[in-house]
Design an enzyme around this catalytic site. Structure first.
Site, mmCIF file in Angstrom:
data_model
loop_
_atom_site.group_PDB
_atom_site.id
_atom_site.type_symbol
_atom_site.label_atom_id
_atom_site.label_comp_id
_atom_site.label_asym_id
_atom_site.label_seq_id
_atom_site.Cartn_x
_atom_site.Cartn_y
_atom_site.Cartn_z
ATOM 1 N N LYS A 68 -59.290 74.682 100.793
ATOM 2 C CA LYS A 68 -59.257 74.036 99.484
ATOM 3 C C LYS A 68 -60.632 73.481 99.108
ATOM 4 O O LYS A 68 -60.973 73.404 97.913
ATOM 5 C CB LYS A 68 -58.207 72.931 99.464
ATOM 6 C CG LYS A 68 -56.777 73.460 99.581
ATOM 7 C CD LYS A 68 -56.437 74.453 98.463
ATOM 8 C CE LYS A 68 -54.985 74.848 98.469
ATOM 9 N NZ LYS A 68 -54.639 75.769 97.344
ATOM 10 N N CYS A 77 -52.279 79.825 91.898
ATOM 11 C CA CYS A 77 -51.510 78.818 92.636
ATOM 12 C C CYS A 77 -51.086 79.314 94.023
ATOM 13 O O CYS A 77 -50.508 78.544 94.789
ATOM 14 C CB CYS A 77 -50.265 78.422 91.861
ATOM 15 S SG CYS A 77 -50.578 77.569 90.299
ATOM 16 N N SER A 119 -56.966 70.895 96.214
ATOM 17 C CA SER A 119 -56.109 69.836 96.748
ATOM 18 C C SER A 119 -56.996 68.631 97.002
ATOM 19 O O SER A 119 -58.210 68.773 97.232
ATOM 20 C CB SER A 119 -55.457 70.273 98.053
ATOM 21 O OG SER A 119 -54.904 69.170 98.754
ATOM 22 N N ASP A 178 -50.205 90.950 96.936
ATOM 23 C CA ASP A 178 -50.855 90.310 98.081
ATOM 24 C C ASP A 178 -52.258 89.927 97.631
ATOM 25 O O ASP A 178 -53.120 90.793 97.454
ATOM 26 C CB ASP A 178 -50.911 91.285 99.255
ATOM 27 C CG ASP A 178 -51.685 90.744 100.447
ATOM 28 O OD1 ASP A 178 -52.168 89.592 100.387
ATOM 29 O OD2 ASP A 178 -51.819 91.482 101.444
ATOM 30 N N VAL A 179 -52.506 88.637 97.441
ATOM 31 C CA VAL A 179 -53.781 88.206 96.871
ATOM 32 C C VAL A 179 -54.969 88.476 97.792
ATOM 33 O O VAL A 179 -56.116 88.436 97.344
ATOM 34 C CB VAL A 179 -53.759 86.709 96.492
ATOM 35 C CG1 VAL A 179 -52.736 86.451 95.400
ATOM 36 C CG2 VAL A 179 -53.506 85.826 97.710
ATOM 37 N N PHE A 184 -47.033 66.648 95.758
ATOM 38 C CA PHE A 184 -46.104 67.150 94.744
ATOM 39 C C PHE A 184 -44.819 67.631 95.390
ATOM 40 O O PHE A 184 -44.827 68.133 96.514
ATOM 41 C CB PHE A 184 -46.742 68.277 93.924
ATOM 42 C CG PHE A 184 -47.524 67.778 92.741
ATOM 43 C CD1 PHE A 184 -47.038 67.926 91.453
ATOM 44 C CD2 PHE A 184 -48.732 67.128 92.920
ATOM 45 C CE1 PHE A 184 -47.744 67.443 90.366
ATOM 46 C CE2 PHE A 184 -49.448 66.639 91.839
ATOM 47 C CZ PHE A 184 -48.955 66.791 90.556
ATOM 48 N N TYR A 220 -56.538 74.034 106.220
ATOM 49 C CA TYR A 220 -56.144 73.817 104.829
ATOM 50 C C TYR A 220 -57.254 73.134 104.042
ATOM 51 O O TYR A 220 -57.604 73.558 102.932
ATOM 52 C CB TYR A 220 -54.870 72.972 104.790
ATOM 53 C CG TYR A 220 -54.308 72.765 103.408
ATOM 54 C CD1 TYR A 220 -53.718 73.809 102.713
ATOM 55 C CD2 TYR A 220 -54.365 71.503 102.801
ATOM 56 C CE1 TYR A 220 -53.198 73.616 101.442
ATOM 57 C CE2 TYR A 220 -53.838 71.308 101.532
ATOM 58 C CZ TYR A 220 -53.259 72.364 100.855
ATOM 59 O OH TYR A 220 -52.744 72.173 99.591
ATOM 60 N N ASP A 263 -46.612 87.365 93.010
ATOM 61 C CA ASP A 263 -46.249 86.681 94.240
ATOM 62 C C ASP A 263 -45.986 87.723 95.319
ATOM 63 O O ASP A 263 -45.494 88.825 95.029
ATOM 64 C CB ASP A 263 -44.998 85.820 94.029
ATOM 65 C CG ASP A 263 -44.881 84.699 95.048
ATOM 66 O OD1 ASP A 263 -45.086 83.531 94.667
ATOM 67 O OD2 ASP A 263 -44.587 84.994 96.232
ATOM 68 N N LEU A 321 -45.522 74.886 92.266
ATOM 69 C CA LEU A 321 -46.435 74.601 91.164
ATOM 70 C C LEU A 321 -46.640 75.810 90.266
ATOM 71 O O LEU A 321 -46.725 75.686 89.042
ATOM 72 C CB LEU A 321 -47.784 74.127 91.712
ATOM 73 C CG LEU A 321 -47.780 72.892 92.600
ATOM 74 C CD1 LEU A 321 -49.204 72.548 93.033
ATOM 75 C CD2 LEU A 321 -47.143 71.700 91.876
#
Length: 256
Positions: A166, A84, A149, A57-58, A195, A162, A36, A17
């Site tokens: 989200k 994303c 999500s 690294d977020v 997706f 997860y 990324d 995405l």
């Protein structure tokens, strides 16, 4: 906000995405930096759109700060930030073997999907609020779009980590928009359904077919470029602020 001529940051954009979003924004005239953890993938994706690819690294405040500095040096102050970056890891609260969910796995999903989103959002916003207003009557300075999500509200069996991550991203939307309203920075969120990303492409055929059966209209998985076009629509529509947009073709997830 008009996208043409603006600097944009997209995390997790080496694939899926995020990569599709980076393409859509570049086609609309933005100067795009791809962040990324996969540095080679980020650079390759950036070359395809004449952008900048940076390893990031977020979950690290220092890594994000350094990446944003590189992005600004190359493209100027970012008015657009799209988050994303994310991972999926399965596991029940108590597994079939009677063992509790692996805490390290749960923590990693939360760290990347939720804390990572907040980390990038807050640092990008801090830079945006110091910018001047764009031309126009809406006093805009920037737009931040996060990715949740439909699992945030319809998490299935084995999706506790997860869904929790989200759900947190979705819950950030309104308070963040309220926090930043006085500074002219909008915050919106997209909650996609199924997706066709690399994660989905790797599923066994029988699992893939079972998922398709659950879709309504269109009777298929979403295409990443459709997500990117929704990002563009949100950026270009000033009244979209503090809202979570489902992008799922009327899909509602069953328990399993």
């Amino acid at each position: 906000m008009q996208i043409k001529g603006q600097a944009a940051i997209v995390t997790g954009a080496a694939s899926g995405l995020g990569q599709a979003t980076a393409h859509v924004l570049a086609e609309a005239g933005a100067r795009v930096t791809i962040l990324d953890v996969n540095e080679d993938g980020a650079r390759a994706a950036a070359r395809a759109i004449d952008g900048l690819g940076v390893a990031c690294d977020v979950t690290s405040a220092e890594s994000v700060s350094d990446a944003l500095r590189q992005a600004e040096a190359a493209h100027g102050p970012a008015r657009i930030c799209v988050n994303c970056a994310g991972i999926v890891a399965g596991g029940r609260v108590v597994g079939k073997d009677g063992a509790p969910h692996d805490l390290a796995v749960f923590s990693r999903v939360i760290a990347i999907n939720l804390i990572g989103t907040f980390n990038v959002m807050s640092q990008a916003a801090a830079a945006m609020v110091g910018l001047g207003d764009l031309d126009g009557d809406d006093h805009e300075r920037g737009v931040i779009i996060n990715t949740a999500s439909i699992a945030a509200t319809e998490g299935q069996v084995g999706q506790v980590a997860y869904a929790a991550s989200k759900g947190g991203v979705a819950s950030l939307t309104l308070p963040a928009a309220r926090d930043l309203a006085r500074s002219g920075v909008r915050v919106a969120c997209i909650a996609p359904g199924l997706f066709l990303t690399p994660m989905m492409e790797g599923l066994p055929q029988d699992v893939y077919d079972a998922l398709i059966k659950k879709t309504l209209h269109p009777h298929r998985m979403g295409r990443p470029e459709e997500f990117g076009r929704m990002v563009r629509a949100l950026i270009e529509t000033p009244m979209m602020n503090g809202s979570i947009t489902r992008l799922d073709g009327a899909l509602r997830l069953e328990p399993r």
